[in-house]
Design a protein around this motif. Structure first.
Motif, mmCIF file in Angstrom:
data_model
loop_
_atom_site.group_PDB
_atom_site.id
_atom_site.type_symbol
_atom_site.label_atom_id
_atom_site.label_comp_id
_atom_site.label_asym_id
_atom_site.label_seq_id
_atom_site.Cartn_x
_atom_site.Cartn_y
_atom_site.Cartn_z
ATOM 1 N N ARG A 89 31.422 17.706 99.857
ATOM 2 C CA ARG A 89 31.034 18.380 99.051
ATOM 3 C C ARG A 89 29.957 17.155 97.907
ATOM 4 O O ARG A 89 29.016 18.054 97.364
ATOM 5 N N ARG A 132 27.756 15.290 99.407
ATOM 6 C CA ARG A 132 26.301 15.569 100.578
ATOM 7 C C ARG A 132 26.038 17.294 100.330
ATOM 8 O O ARG A 132 24.718 17.072 100.674
ATOM 9 N N PHE A 133 26.731 17.664 99.954
ATOM 10 C CA PHE A 133 26.056 19.249 100.753
ATOM 11 C C PHE A 133 26.716 20.007 98.947
ATOM 12 O O PHE A 133 26.023 19.854 98.474
ATOM 13 N N ASP A 134 27.532 20.424 99.544
ATOM 14 C CA ASP A 134 28.498 22.046 98.029
ATOM 15 C C ASP A 134 29.534 22.478 98.417
ATOM 16 O O ASP A 134 30.159 21.627 99.589
ATOM 17 N N THR A 135 30.369 22.447 97.361
ATOM 18 C CA THR A 135 31.978 23.125 97.904
ATOM 19 C C THR A 135 31.407 23.923 98.173
ATOM 20 O O THR A 135 32.727 23.800 99.724
ATOM 21 N N SER A 136 31.158 25.076 99.299
ATOM 22 C CA SER A 136 31.441 25.648 100.079
ATOM 23 C C SER A 136 31.140 24.940 101.736
ATOM 24 O O SER A 136 32.372 26.358 102.077
ATOM 25 N N GLU A 172 32.699 21.706 101.405
ATOM 26 C CA GLU A 172 33.535 21.484 102.339
ATOM 27 C C GLU A 172 34.942 21.815 102.090
ATOM 28 O O GLU A 172 35.426 22.250 102.834
ATOM 29 N N GLN A 194 40.647 21.361 92.928
ATOM 30 C CA GLN A 194 39.580 22.283 92.960
ATOM 31 C C GLN A 194 39.314 23.345 91.562
ATOM 32 O O GLN A 194 39.078 23.995 90.902
ATOM 33 N N GLY A 197 20.104 20.149 104.254
ATOM 34 C CA GLY A 197 21.160 20.410 103.366
ATOM 35 C C GLY A 197 22.157 22.062 103.901
ATOM 36 O O GLY A 197 22.511 21.811 104.702
ATOM 37 N N THR A 198 22.553 22.467 102.942
ATOM 38 C CA THR A 198 24.043 23.644 103.066
ATOM 39 C C THR A 198 23.340 24.287 104.058
ATOM 40 O O THR A 198 24.586 24.663 105.208
ATOM 41 N N ARG A 225 21.105 16.463 98.743
ATOM 42 C CA ARG A 225 21.641 15.748 97.846
ATOM 43 C C ARG A 225 21.657 14.031 97.969
ATOM 44 O O ARG A 225 21.829 14.011 99.898
#
Length: 460
Positions: free
Chosen positions: A108, A110-114, A116, A340, A404-405, A455
């Motif tokens: 999360r 370093r990238f995002d919630t998806s 994670e 979350q 990234g993501t 990030r």
């Protein structure tokens, strides 16, 4: 009830009592999942060692060596011991500095919630495979000690394991790991000395040619050897269980040193069950259940009291691993998904959700254990399933600013898809190496074709 079974029962009750006492100190989610980040050098070292030194070494590796010679132990203890050493040398400090609660937090941040949540979907089955392996091994020990059918022993083992894990979280796990580690070393030492005194090492001269070769009796392609070693070394490098102990250490220095000491200790002490497995192939030939070789040797060569001590050591090795696996699976879902989605939860509610998930995952582990043929089968699946993408994304995300993501999602999906396809559909000769290559390529292609803003991870 036999003295052996009574001794195992008393040992389990002691472990449960420790868990109940430790549960009184649990007030927050961090207390339950990472022991309040309070582990000193002794607790941290023992909990890393005891968490990994479980059924795979005392039951599965000894059984594999009994059947296949020393080559059957390439994964354990050699591969997994090297894996722990590498985790301490390379990953412990940078991971500790991020002050994560679970490994999925890294995805999360370093990238995002998806990413994670996708990582959680891939890591939870791995922990369940580990837990199922320990439940099956516990069932093997209970079956050998009581004479009941393995299926019945599995149900009893699962019930005990679930109850033991629910109470105390990682703090209780760390406390009991000291007891378990000492019991394990004493028990294995007693059996090794007893066998050596009774038989000496003359049995080694009766082994089949090639039995003591780590690479096997017959020459094999280098890629085949690399496949065997890559699964334990790379596949478990970022295992959530060892990461949880790194995060629970009181300082980064303790996190690094404890992991290194535990890894080298694992290699050294792991040679004992491997040696006993090799000797057992000559001393007790023709076992129907090769994974019962250590309990069988204990019954034959140890007096009743020491046999009880040894059975307690096996139980300790198993419990110290299974509670960690169930706790990690529950923590990933509770902390990285449920919390979350419901950000207003109190700390008490967070702990309650985590404990409820421990029960649910414990039942799933029992079902998986009952359907598996051997402990070693579960362990190989635990190390390989989804791990190639996890390893690639963690290493790129932690140490570089590449990708990234899109890169992370592509790598995670491609890694697990290529492994499942290669192992079960196409039956490729080297499915894990293939999945690593595919996961790395899937990460790099989006990063090179369409660079995105990355990030930057900052120490907490």
């Amino acid at each position: 009830m036999t003295p052996l079974l009574a001794g195992i029962g008393l040992y389990v009750l002691l472990q449960l009592a420790i868990g109940v006492v430790a549960s009184r100190r649990i007030k927050t989610e961090d207390d339950y999942l990472v022991a309040g980040r309070s582990l000193g050098p002794v607790l941290a070292t023992f909990t890393v060692f005891a968490t990994w030194f479980g059924a795979e070494t005392c039951i599965a590796a000894a059984g594999a060596v009994y059947t296949d010679g020393l080559a059957g132990g390439s994964a354990d203890p050699f591969g997994y011991g090297l894996c722990i050493v590498l985790a301490g040398a390379v990953l412990a400090v940078p991971l500790w500095r991020l002050r994560l609660t679970t490994l999925a937090d890294l995805f999360r941040l370093r990238f995002d919630t998806s990413v994670e949540r996708l990582a959680v979907v891939l890591m939870v089955p791995t922990s369940l495979f580990w837990a199922a392996a320990q439940v099956r091994a516990f069932g093997q020990v209970l079956s050998a000690a009581s004479g009941v059918e393995v299926e019945v022993a599995l149900a009893v083992a699962a019930t005990i394991v679930i109850a033991y894990t629910v109470f105390g979280g990682l703090l209780a796990d760390a406390w009991t790991d000291v007891v378990q580690g000492v019991a394990l070393i004493v028990g294995l030492g007693a059996l090794f000395v007893a066998v050596a005194r009774a038989e000496g090492f003359d049995a080694l001269t009766r082994l089949e040619p090639g039995t003591l070769s780590l690479l096997g009796a017959e020459p094999r392609p280098l890629l085949a050897i690399a496949e065997d070693w890559a699964i334990p070394v790379v596949g478990s490098l970022v295992a959530a269980e060892v990461v949880a102990r790194i995060l629970a250490a009181r300082s980064e220095r303790i996190a690094r040193n404890a992991t290194l000491v535990a890894g080298f200790s694992y290699l050294l002490i792991g040679l004992v069950p491997v040696t006993l497995g090799v000797l057992g192939s000559v001393l007790v030939p023709g076992l129907a259940e090769s994974e019962q070789i250590l309990p069988t040797l204990a019954e034959r060569y140890l007096p009743t009291f020491l046999a009880v001590v040894f059975s307690g050591a096996l139980v300790s090795a198993i419990l110290s691993t299974v509670d960690s696996a169930l706790l990690v699976a529950a923590g990933l879902v509770s902390h990285n998904v449920v919390v979350q989605l419901r950000p207003g939860m109190t700390e008490r509610q967070k702990v309650r959700v985590a404990r409820g998930l421990v029960v649910g995952f414990g039942v799933l582990a029992w079902v998986m254990a009952a359907r598996a043929e051997r402990v070693y089968e579960l362990i190989e699946q635990a190390s390989a399933f989804g791990s190639s993408g996890i390893v690639v994304v963690v290493l790129f995300g932690l140490f570089t600013r590449i990708g990234g993501t899109p890169s992370a999602v592509a790598s995670l999906v491609a890694g697990v898809a290529s492994w499942c396809l290669g192992a079960y559909v196409l039956e490729l000769p080297y499915p894990y190496l293939t999945s690593l290559a595919v996961a790395a390529g899937a990460y790099l292609v989006p990063a090179l074709l369409r660079p995105t803003e990355v990030r930057v991870l900052e120490p907490a």
